[in-house]
Design a protein around this motif. Structure first.
Motif, mmCIF file in Angstrom:
data_model
loop_
_atom_site.group_PDB
_atom_site.id
_atom_site.type_symbol
_atom_site.label_atom_id
_atom_site.label_comp_id
_atom_site.label_asym_id
_atom_site.label_seq_id
_atom_site.Cartn_x
_atom_site.Cartn_y
_atom_site.Cartn_z
ATOM 1 N N TYR A 153 0.697 -1.262 0.047
ATOM 2 C CA TYR A 153 -0.153 -0.025 -0.062
ATOM 3 C C TYR A 153 0.815 1.377 -0.087
ATOM 4 C CZ TYR A 153 -3.872 3.273 1.031
ATOM 5 O OH TYR A 153 -4.649 4.140 1.115
ATOM 6 N N HIS A 156 2.055 1.532 -3.335
ATOM 7 C CA HIS A 156 0.906 2.115 -4.098
ATOM 8 C C HIS A 156 0.573 3.595 -3.998
ATOM 9 C CE1 HIS A 156 -3.397 2.675 -5.333
ATOM 10 N NE2 HIS A 156 -3.653 3.377 -4.098
ATOM 11 N N MET A 251 -8.423 0.421 -7.618
ATOM 12 C CA MET A 251 -7.615 0.584 -6.445
ATOM 13 C C MET A 251 -7.548 1.804 -6.048
ATOM 14 S SD MET A 251 -6.535 -2.465 -6.203
ATOM 15 C CE MET A 251 -5.196 -2.540 -5.088
ATOM 16 N N SER A 256 -11.994 0.781 -2.778
ATOM 17 C CA SER A 256 -11.015 0.159 -3.600
ATOM 18 C C SER A 256 -10.744 -1.420 -2.565
ATOM 19 C CB SER A 256 -9.687 0.798 -3.520
ATOM 20 O OG SER A 256 -9.227 0.685 -2.145
ATOM 21 N N TRP A 258 -8.025 -2.241 -1.940
ATOM 22 C CA TRP A 258 -6.930 -2.107 -0.791
ATOM 23 C C TRP A 258 -7.987 -2.243 0.476
ATOM 24 C CZ3 TRP A 258 -2.289 -3.047 -1.426
ATOM 25 C CH2 TRP A 258 -1.779 -2.454 -2.691
#
Length: 476
Positions: A153, A156, A251, A256, A258
């Motif tokens: 993450y 990301h 995402m 999302s 996540w």
């Protein structure tokens, strides 16, 4: 498909790939190697056996040797997909890549033939038995998945900020590592998430492949002129942006993927509890008598709670002091896996080298290592090397927790678990500890008398240990 399956699959795919190093066998061999290495990466976190690291290293050598060849073969597929067969640039690129493929095949063939099949077969027999000791789907692997989720993450967010090729490539690797933990160790989550994880990895994989293709084509100047170069750049860029847009669609935002994944992993206090379970599992692979360490942890917890109830704990006690003590108790004998003499010092060194699990601070794990170091032997004086660099409040905490651990360890000196229940009371300037199974006439009583000294110094009062009769044990 378990670890044993993929270990044997590597040997099978090696035989297939060695024939002509065609794209499919090379891809399948790399997949099998990656599976084995990713499983080993997860299991190393709980099993410190050196064979895991050796297997990962051997697999990485072969995997990396096939990397350049696989990149070229993937680029050939992309050129065939994006370009027209009659296009001069398409033919030029394919001719160039075919030439590179042959040179990379020579290096890859050497690596495949030099692979140590005999050692791999040995690991194929031994390592699956060790892997079977860890239950798939357990909270330990959910915690490990959370670590991988956190790392991915962060990558990301970084990739969306700067949008560089390198950041998207690192993001692809981060999601891949998260996917492999889920795929290999969390069967229920994998059933729900597998298609999404595969799609995301494929999207980011395509982005990386297209970046490599454009860099290669530009490097060799495979274009007839500026117009041809601009046309190919437009084709590649358009295809790449479609993948990025699809990734953002899945995402980005409060709904999302996540957030879907995070909701299924440990939350709040569960994170630290799961991290402690990981430390416990790690210790169980090393400690030759882990049942004793578990019992010492139980006794240490009773001593800590009893002192707290009586108001005898230091006023500035750290919030996580109890969990540090229990971890030190579980870890205090791991050094016996190396040798008996001076094992308390070996335990200290081993614990200090553990990667700090999510939910714990580096300073907390170092304190647990130091407390484990002083469960026997010299007292934790300021002149000691392991104590010298600590802050004053940390030194005081180490002395207090070490005093509890030394006494708890001595109460189970015979390693029979007879001292199951402790009852603490205040006397006239003394601390009375009644323990089931304790006998003042046993040899172990001498050790208890010696072990209580440090805690007496810290509490500034004598400690008397006596027998607690079963009839005097309060009801649970």
């Amino acid at each position: 498909m378990g670890f044993a399956y993929w270990m044997h699959r590597v040997l099978e795919e090696c035989q297939r790939a060695s024939v002509d190093l065609a794209p499919d066998p090379v891809h399948d061999l790399r997949v099998a190697l990656r599976r084995c290495r990713s499983m080993a990466g997860g299991l190393i976190a709980v099993d410190p056996d050196a064979s895991w690291k050796a297997m990962k290293k051997a697999g990485k050598r072969l995997f990396s040797s096939l990397g350049a060849l696989r990149d070229v073969q993937v680029m050939i597929e992309w050129v065939q997909k994006l370009g027209s067969p009659d296009d001069p640039e398409t033919r030029a690129l394919l001719d160039l890549l075919a030439e590179r493929e042959q040179s990379h095949k020579l290096l890859a063939a050497e690596a495949v033939h030099g692979f140590d099949f005999r050692q791999w077969r040995k690991w194929s027999r031994e390592l699956p038995r060790r892997a079977a000791r860890v239950k798939r789907g357990s909270v330990v692997f959910k915690h490990l998945a959370l670590e991988r989720w956190t790392e991915a993450y962060d990558l990301h967010r970084h990739a969306l900020r700067n949008r560089s090729q390198t950041s998207f490539h690192q993001l692809r690797i981060g999601i891949k590592r998260f996917r492999y933990i889920v795929e290999n160790f969390l069967p229920q989550q994998h059933e729900l998430w597998s298609s999404d994880l595969k799609e995301l990895q494929d999207l980011l994989g395509d982005v990386h492949d297209l970046d490599v293709l454009w860099a290669t084509a530009s490097q060799v100047n495979a274009f007839a002129g500026p117009e041809s170069r601009q046309r190919w750049h437009g084709i590649i860029l358009e295809t790449r942006e479609k993948r990025i847009s699809r990734y953002r669609e899945r995402m980005v935002g409060p709904d999302s993927l996540w957030q879907v994944w995070r909701a299924e992993l440990p939350q709040g206090d569960q994170v630290r509890a799961a991290a402690t379970l990981r430390l416990k599992l790690w210790a169980s692979f090393l400690d030759p008598d882990f049942a004793h360490s578990e019992h010492v942890s139980l006794l240490a917890g009773q001593l800590f709670d009893g002192l707290q109830k009586l108001g005898l704990t230091p006023s500035d006690l750290a919030p996580n002091a109890r969990s540090i003590l229990l971890a030190a108790a579980l870890l205090h004998d791991v050094g016996r896996a190396r040798h008996e003499k001076g094992h308390h010092k070996t335990s200290y060194r081993l614990v200090r080298r553990i990667p700090v699990p999510l939910g714990w601070q580096t300073s907390e794990l170092q304190l647990a290592a130091t407390v484990a170091r002083f469960h026997r032997g010299a007292l934790p004086q300021a002149s000691q090397k392991t104590v010298r660099g600590l802050a004053p409040e940390q030194k005081a905490l180490v002395r207090y927790l070490s005093g509890i651990l030394r006494l708890a360890n001595a109460l189970d000196l015979n390693r029979n678990g007879q001292a199951k229940r402790l009852l603490l009371e205040e006397g006239k300037g003394t601390l009375l500890i009644a323990a089931t199974g304790y006998s003042p006439w046993a040899r172990s009583a001498e050790e208890v008398a010696s072990a209580r000294h440090l805690l007496e110094v810290v509490l500034r009062r004598p400690i008397l240990v006596r027998t607690l009769k079963p009839s005097a044990v309060p009801a649970a």
